[in-house]
Scaffold this motif. Structure first.
Motif, mmCIF file in Angstrom:
data_model
loop_
_atom_site.group_PDB
_atom_site.id
_atom_site.type_symbol
_atom_site.label_atom_id
_atom_site.label_comp_id
_atom_site.label_asym_id
_atom_site.label_seq_id
_atom_site.Cartn_x
_atom_site.Cartn_y
_atom_site.Cartn_z
ATOM 1 N N GLY A 302 -5.163 18.884 -13.957
ATOM 2 C CA GLY A 302 -5.242 18.756 -15.407
ATOM 3 C C GLY A 302 -3.900 18.714 -16.108
ATOM 4 N N MET A 303 -2.785 18.903 -15.371
ATOM 5 C CA MET A 303 -1.468 18.910 -15.994
ATOM 6 C C MET A 303 -0.815 17.532 -15.993
ATOM 7 N N PHE A 304 -1.421 16.590 -15.286
ATOM 8 C CA PHE A 304 -0.835 15.253 -15.182
ATOM 9 C C PHE A 304 -1.846 14.216 -15.675
ATOM 10 N N PRO A 305 -2.013 14.091 -16.994
ATOM 11 C CA PRO A 305 -3.057 13.213 -17.530
ATOM 12 C C PRO A 305 -2.741 11.723 -17.412
ATOM 13 N N LYS A 306 -1.473 11.368 -17.295
ATOM 14 C CA LYS A 306 -1.125 9.945 -17.253
ATOM 15 C C LYS A 306 -1.615 9.310 -15.951
ATOM 16 N N PRO A 307 -2.218 8.134 -16.018
ATOM 17 C CA PRO A 307 -2.693 7.464 -14.805
ATOM 18 C C PRO A 307 -1.533 6.885 -14.002
ATOM 19 N N TRP A 308 -1.819 6.598 -12.736
ATOM 20 C CA TRP A 308 -0.792 5.993 -11.890
ATOM 21 C C TRP A 308 -0.474 4.591 -12.411
ATOM 22 N N PRO A 309 0.804 4.259 -12.575
ATOM 23 C CA PRO A 309 1.158 2.901 -13.013
ATOM 24 C C PRO A 309 0.699 1.866 -11.985
ATOM 25 N N ALA A 310 0.189 0.745 -12.479
ATOM 26 C CA ALA A 310 -0.298 -0.308 -11.587
ATOM 27 C C ALA A 310 0.823 -0.850 -10.698
ATOM 28 N N THR A 311 2.039 -0.909 -11.250
ATOM 29 C CA THR A 311 3.174 -1.407 -10.458
ATOM 30 C C THR A 311 3.458 -0.499 -9.273
ATOM 31 N N THR A 312 3.404 0.807 -9.503
ATOM 32 C CA THR A 312 3.653 1.767 -8.422
ATOM 33 C C THR A 312 2.620 1.616 -7.311
ATOM 34 N N ILE A 313 1.353 1.506 -7.680
ATOM 35 C CA ILE A 313 0.292 1.346 -6.684
ATOM 36 C C ILE A 313 0.472 0.054 -5.913
ATOM 37 N N ALA A 314 0.814 -1.029 -6.613
ATOM 38 C CA ALA A 314 0.975 -2.329 -5.959
ATOM 39 C C ALA A 314 2.151 -2.315 -4.987
ATOM 40 N N VAL A 315 3.271 -1.761 -5.415
ATOM 41 C CA VAL A 315 4.466 -1.748 -4.554
ATOM 42 C C VAL A 315 4.223 -0.930 -3.292
ATOM 43 N N TRP A 316 3.650 0.262 -3.434
ATOM 44 C CA TRP A 316 3.421 1.093 -2.263
ATOM 45 C C TRP A 316 2.331 0.526 -1.365
ATOM 46 N N SER A 317 1.394 -0.215 -1.923
ATOM 47 C CA SER A 317 0.381 -0.885 -1.097
ATOM 48 C C SER A 317 1.033 -1.952 -0.229
ATOM 49 N N VAL A 318 1.940 -2.725 -0.823
ATOM 50 C CA VAL A 318 2.656 -3.751 -0.061
ATOM 51 C C VAL A 318 3.516 -3.109 1.025
ATOM 52 N N VAL A 319 4.214 -2.032 0.664
ATOM 53 C CA VAL A 319 5.046 -1.335 1.647
ATOM 54 C C VAL A 319 4.198 -0.812 2.803
ATOM 55 N N PHE A 320 3.036 -0.242 2.490
ATOM 56 C CA PHE A 320 2.157 0.290 3.537
ATOM 57 C C PHE A 320 1.668 -0.816 4.469
ATOM 58 N N VAL A 321 1.277 -1.933 3.905
ATOM 59 C CA VAL A 321 0.800 -3.044 4.732
ATOM 60 C C VAL A 321 1.925 -3.578 5.619
ATOM 61 N N MET A 322 3.115 -3.743 5.048
ATOM 62 C CA MET A 322 4.246 -4.258 5.820
ATOM 63 C C MET A 322 4.617 -3.293 6.939
ATOM 64 N N PHE A 323 4.633 -2.009 6.632
ATOM 65 C CA PHE A 323 4.954 -1.024 7.664
ATOM 66 C C PHE A 323 3.905 -1.028 8.770
ATOM 67 N N THR A 324 2.624 -1.084 8.396
ATOM 68 C CA THR A 324 1.548 -1.074 9.385
ATOM 69 C C THR A 324 1.629 -2.284 10.306
ATOM 70 N N VAL A 325 1.841 -3.459 9.718
ATOM 71 C CA VAL A 325 1.929 -4.686 10.521
ATOM 72 C C VAL A 325 3.140 -4.643 11.447
ATOM 73 N N THR A 326 4.298 -4.242 10.899
ATOM 74 C CA THR A 326 5.519 -4.189 11.703
ATOM 75 C C THR A 326 5.412 -3.172 12.824
ATOM 76 N N PHE A 327 4.897 -1.999 12.499
ATOM 77 C CA PHE A 327 4.781 -0.951 13.514
ATOM 78 C C PHE A 327 3.763 -1.331 14.585
ATOM 79 N N THR A 328 2.674 -1.960 14.182
ATOM 80 C CA THR A 328 1.671 -2.397 15.154
ATOM 81 C C THR A 328 2.252 -3.446 16.092
ATOM 82 N N ALA A 329 3.004 -4.394 15.534
ATOM 83 C CA ALA A 329 3.637 -5.418 16.372
ATOM 84 C C ALA A 329 4.626 -4.789 17.349
ATOM 85 N N TRP A 330 5.358 -3.810 16.886
ATOM 86 C CA TRP A 330 6.314 -3.112 17.763
ATOM 87 C C TRP A 330 5.578 -2.405 18.894
ATOM 88 N N CYS A 331 4.477 -1.726 18.575
ATOM 89 C CA CYS A 331 3.695 -1.034 19.601
ATOM 90 C C CYS A 331 3.156 -2.010 20.644
#
Length: 354
Positions: A302-331
């Motif tokens: 209840g102390m953090f009423p502001k929603p997550w910025p759409a840009t933040t969610i989008a950027v970290w989603s892209v980073v997560f996908v890129m990391f997952t793909v790269t790490f999977t290829a490495w494995c």
């Protein structure tokens, strides 16, 4: 006091032996007390927890407010010239020296430039990620990336790694104090008692394998959690930045970080599975990270009423996908392709494989 005395006498041993094994057993006891106190705090509500801390420091229990460092980021104001007021307030902030010393201490603990710079950059990214929740994270770009990363973090990391290299290359004379020939030598030997017995270099071998990469990522993420907790805990518990509780917590974490990191490093380096186990300090570090996270989540409700910025969610989603793909290829390459019998035969004898 009874618990501290018992821990000093019967606590678990640590890989560190200077200035005396009993010192690290005593520190282990303090960490356990801190963990137990956090668990007790976790079962209170936010109001009771804040009032409980007021028993330690009467000035607590009221919302101190948060300072936003990014209110005025212009270095030059048309018609007024250079914005010296903002520059001076940032450069002469009371936490600049503490910030640099903190990174010097982290360098003594991790002893690897890749891990340290990864932690440094990740924390600045965490500030950008959570700045909609904590005013403290709302900093000017030049404050975050120039003053913090390029100056304070850089100085702390360089001097910390230099300290490790300097003492690691020094030849120590560990003869007893009574065996020293002069009073000056006796005094020097007494001071040396407070230095580590040896300054071993940590060979983390981060990119030697995918499994090793994950093993090296674990301490970085735990360090990152503790860094974030320093801001979230004081925000949800209403603890001002200059309150001694913040300093006490940092000293406890420093006392835990040295042996815990060494124990974890020994754990991932040990090849004998029958002897391979994580030490007590490393387990305490993991427990503290979990409990502090739970406190921040529970009391922050209840102390953090502001929603997550759409840009933040989008950027970290892209980073997560890129990391997952790269790490999977490495494995796949490391565990399947490179271990294929035909591939290994071709490497050993290319002409025969043809």
């Amino acid at each position: 006091m009874l618990h501290a005395g018992y821990s000093t006498a019967q606590g678990p041993s640590s890989p560190l032996v200077r200035p005396h094994p009993a010192v690290w057993k005593f520190i282990h006891g303090l960490i356990v007390l801190y963990l137990v106190s956090l668990i007790f705090l976790l079962f209170q509500d936010a109001h009771d927890a804040r009032q409980l801390l007021k028993q330690l420091f009467p000035s607590l229990g009221v919302d101190p407010g948060e300072r936003a460092y990014g209110a005025e980021c212009r270095l030059y104001i048309p018609g007024h010239g250079v914005n010296w007021e903002t520059i001076k307030a940032t450069l002469f902030d009371e936490f600049v020296v503490a910030h640099t010393l903190g990174w010097w201490a982290k360098a003594l603990i991790l002893r690897n430039s890749v891990l340290l710079w990864s932690l440094s950059i990740l924390f600045e990214l965490m500030e950008l990620t959570f700045q909609h929740m904590l005013p403290n994270f709302n900093e000017c770009w030049w404050d975050s990336w120039i003053l913090d990363v390029a100056v304070c973090n850089n100085i702390g990391i360089i001097t910390g790694l230099w300290t490790v290299r300097y003492f690691g290359s020094t030849i120590y004379n560990w003869r007893g104090i009574s065996e020293q020939p002069t009073y000056a030598d006796k005094a020097k030997r007494s001071l040396m008692q407070f230095l580590p017995y040896s300054w071993d270099k940590f060979e983390w071998k981060i990119f030697s394998s995918p499994a090793r990469f994950i093993e090296c990522l674990v301490p970085v993420l735990i360090f990152l959690l503790f860094e974030l907790h320093a801001f979230f805990l004081k925000f949800v518990l209403w603890i001002p930045p200059l309150n001694p509780l913040n300093t006490i917590r940092l000293l406890i974490l420093l006392g835990m970080g040295l042996p815990a990191t060494r124990e974890y490093y020994n754990f991932i380096e040990c090849e004998n599975l029958s002897l391979n186990k994580i030490g007590a300090f490393a387990w305490l570090g993991l427990a503290l990270a979990i409990v502090e996270t739970l406190i921040a989540i529970k009391f922050g409700h209840g102390m953090f009423p502001k929603p997550w910025p759409a840009t933040t969610i989008a950027v970290w989603s892209v980073v997560f996908v890129m990391f997952t793909v790269t790490f999977t290829a490495w494995c796949v390459k490391f565990y399947i392709i490179d271990r294929n019998p035909a591939k290994q035969a071709q490497r050993q004898d290319p002409l025969k494989a043809e």
